[in-house]
Design a protein around this motif. Structure first.
Motif, short mmCIF file in Angstrom:
data_model
loop_
_atom_site.label_atom_id
_atom_site.label_comp_id
_atom_site.label_asym_id
_atom_site.label_seq_id
_atom_site.Cartn_x
_atom_site.Cartn_y
_atom_site.Cartn_z
N MET A 184 0.83 -1.20 0.00
CA MET A 184 0.00 0.00 0.00
C MET A 184 0.87 1.26 0.00
N HIS A 185 0.43 2.26 -0.76
CA HIS A 185 1.18 3.51 -0.86
C HIS A 185 0.29 4.60 -1.47
N ASN A 186 0.67 5.84 -1.23
CA ASN A 186 0.06 6.98 -1.91
C ASN A 186 1.02 7.41 -3.02
N GLU A 187 0.52 7.56 -4.22
CA GLU A 187 1.38 7.79 -5.36
C GLU A 187 2.29 9.00 -5.17
N LEU A 188 3.62 8.75 -5.34
CA LEU A 188 4.64 9.80 -5.31
C LEU A 188 4.69 10.58 -3.99
N SER A 189 4.27 9.95 -2.89
CA SER A 189 4.31 10.65 -1.60
C SER A 189 5.73 10.94 -1.14
N TYR A 190 6.71 10.25 -1.73
CA TYR A 190 8.11 10.47 -1.40
C TYR A 190 8.70 11.66 -2.16
N SER A 191 7.97 12.15 -3.15
CA SER A 191 8.50 13.14 -4.07
C SER A 191 8.15 14.56 -3.63
N HIS A 192 8.66 15.54 -4.36
CA HIS A 192 8.32 16.94 -4.11
C HIS A 192 7.14 17.38 -4.98
N THR A 193 6.71 16.51 -5.87
CA THR A 193 5.53 16.76 -6.71
C THR A 193 4.71 15.48 -6.75
N PRO A 233 0.36 13.87 -7.33
CA PRO A 233 -1.00 14.20 -7.77
C PRO A 233 -1.99 14.21 -6.61
N LEU A 234 -2.86 15.21 -6.60
CA LEU A 234 -3.96 15.19 -5.63
C LEU A 234 -5.03 14.20 -6.07
N ARG A 235 -5.18 14.04 -7.37
CA ARG A 235 -6.15 13.09 -7.92
C ARG A 235 -5.42 12.03 -8.74
N ILE A 236 -5.89 10.80 -8.63
CA ILE A 236 -5.37 9.72 -9.45
C ILE A 236 -6.54 8.85 -9.90
N ALA A 237 -6.50 8.41 -11.16
CA ALA A 237 -7.61 7.63 -11.71
C ALA A 237 -7.06 6.38 -12.38
N LEU A 271 -11.72 3.99 -11.40
CA LEU A 271 -11.57 4.27 -9.97
C LEU A 271 -10.89 5.63 -9.84
N LEU A 272 -11.62 6.60 -9.32
CA LEU A 272 -11.10 7.96 -9.12
C LEU A 272 -10.86 8.17 -7.63
N MET A 273 -9.66 8.62 -7.27
CA MET A 273 -9.32 8.75 -5.86
C MET A 273 -8.65 10.07 -5.56
N ASP A 274 -8.82 10.51 -4.32
CA ASP A 274 -8.00 11.56 -3.76
C ASP A 274 -6.72 10.87 -3.29
N ASN A 275 -5.63 11.14 -3.97
CA ASN A 275 -4.39 10.43 -3.70
C ASN A 275 -3.80 10.73 -2.33
N MET A 276 -4.21 11.83 -1.71
CA MET A 276 -3.70 12.14 -0.38
C MET A 276 -4.56 11.54 0.72
N LEU A 277 -5.78 11.15 0.41
CA LEU A 277 -6.66 10.55 1.39
C LEU A 277 -6.68 9.03 1.32
N VAL A 278 -6.31 8.48 0.16
CA VAL A 278 -6.46 7.04 -0.05
C VAL A 278 -5.18 6.44 -0.62
N ALA A 279 -4.69 5.40 0.03
CA ALA A 279 -3.56 4.62 -0.47
C ALA A 279 -4.10 3.47 -1.32
#
Length: 333
Positions: A120-129, A131-135, A303-311
């Motif tokens: 489980m992970h949030n996309e690019l949470s390790y990066s400086h950029t 996405p708030l949304r991921i689909a 599947l549309l997600m808030d990438n900061m709320l959902v891993a």
């Protein structure tokens, strides 16, 4: 007897506005929330264009929406539908996994072997950029398993012991990557360039320590927070790759293949460089597992997600599987 027929003209017809949104879309509560068409012939793109506020509110509250049963025949149509949000699409740079760019800003999901589970992970949470949304779009559903589990990271954070959270808030996370061809990703793949100067400029711009070693290898280190505040809801969230990138999260057979942790393509530590306790890694893994929700893919699902709320993650699978990905609304910090 003679009847008088009343004269009828289109000029006499008064236009009426009818709100049929509730009639044409069926909403099924849960996690994720499911949106289904209540009749044939509904254009998802057109509907989305007129219901942004409703969709955004559901994402803020629930974190994930599954659009099921709509006529989105292929990945090109998927990209067209996502264009209804009129948000900036994000290219996949600072990569951590192998993917194929099908067309501009439209990718395959991670191309790891089918027998492997992706944590489980949030996309690019390790990066400086990131996405708030991921689909995600299901171009081809696998014959067995292959789900994309989802977990609300607000709830993941609530499950973690206060002492653990306090340490991570105080110290943050130190990420280390060793980029080389043949083991993990090369620096050329990660940064999408063959130019070392471009890579060095990127590292300096984002405060990343870097060093070139023999055999065209690049080592980079940088610090990021473990807990963040959501920019819209104001809620605290567990948002990091601290577990995902850690040596302890690797399968035993993969760990055994490396003679030293220094040879790993990635690893994580506390922000001060000290190791993260195995006990804490186990607690983080358990918190993700407790919050994971699985659902089977069906072709044409979005599947549309808030990438900061959902891993999210990936289950192992059998049979051909193709899930496509679009990242939107980049946050740069």
């Amino acid at each position: 007897m003679q009847f008088q027929r009343q004269q009828f003209s289109l000029k006499d017809v008064k236009p009426r506005t009818i709100d049929i949104a509730g009639d044409i879309i069926e909403k099924i509560p849960g996690f994720p929330v499911i949106y289904k068409p209540a009749m044939d012939g509904i254009s998802l793109k057109s509907w989305l264009a007129g219901h942004q506020e409703e969709v955004n509110e559901d994402l803020n509250v629930h974190g994930a929406i599954l659009f099921r049963g709509f006529d989105v025949p292929d990945r090109n149509a998927f990209q067209d539908v996502m264009g209804a949000f009129n948000e900036e699409f994000l290219s996949y740079k600072d990569r951590s996994s192998p993917r194929t760019e099908v067309k501009e800003n439209l990718y395959t999901s991670t191309e790891h072997p089918a027998d492997q589970v992706i944590n489980m992970h949030n996309e690019l949470s390790y990066s400086h950029t990131w996405p708030l949304r991921i689909a995600f779009y299901c171009s081809q559903e696998p014959s067995e398993k292959g789900e994309t589990p989802v977990a609300d990271v607000r709830k993941v954070l609530q499950r973690l012991p206060e002492k653990l959270v306090s340490v991570f808030k105080e110290k943050g996370i130190l990420y280390r990557r060793l980029l080389q061809k043949g083991v993990g990703l090369s620096w050329q793949e990660v940064f999408q360039t063959e130019n070392r100067t471009v890579v060095e400029q990127h590292c300096r711009a984002y405060g990343q320590e870097f060093s070139w070693t023999g055999n065209d290898r690049l080592e980079i280190r940088w610090q990021r927070p473990a807990v963040r505040t959501h920019p819209v809801t104001g809620e605290e969230i567990w948002f990091n790759h601290g577990y995902f990138f850690n040596f302890g999260a690797l399968a035993p057979e993969i760990r055994a293949a490396f003679s030293s942790s220094d040879e790993l393509p990635f690893n994580t530590y506390y922000g001060d460089g000290s190791p993260i306790e195995a006990e804490y890694l186990e607690l983080i893994h358990a918190a993700y597992e407790e919050e994971c929700v699985y659902f089977p893919w069906k072709r044409k699902d979005i599947l549309l997600m808030d990438n900061m709320l959902v891993a999210h993650g990936r289950n192992s699978f059998k049979g051909p599987r193709e899930i496509n990905v679009i990242m939107m609304k980049p946050i740069r910090q």
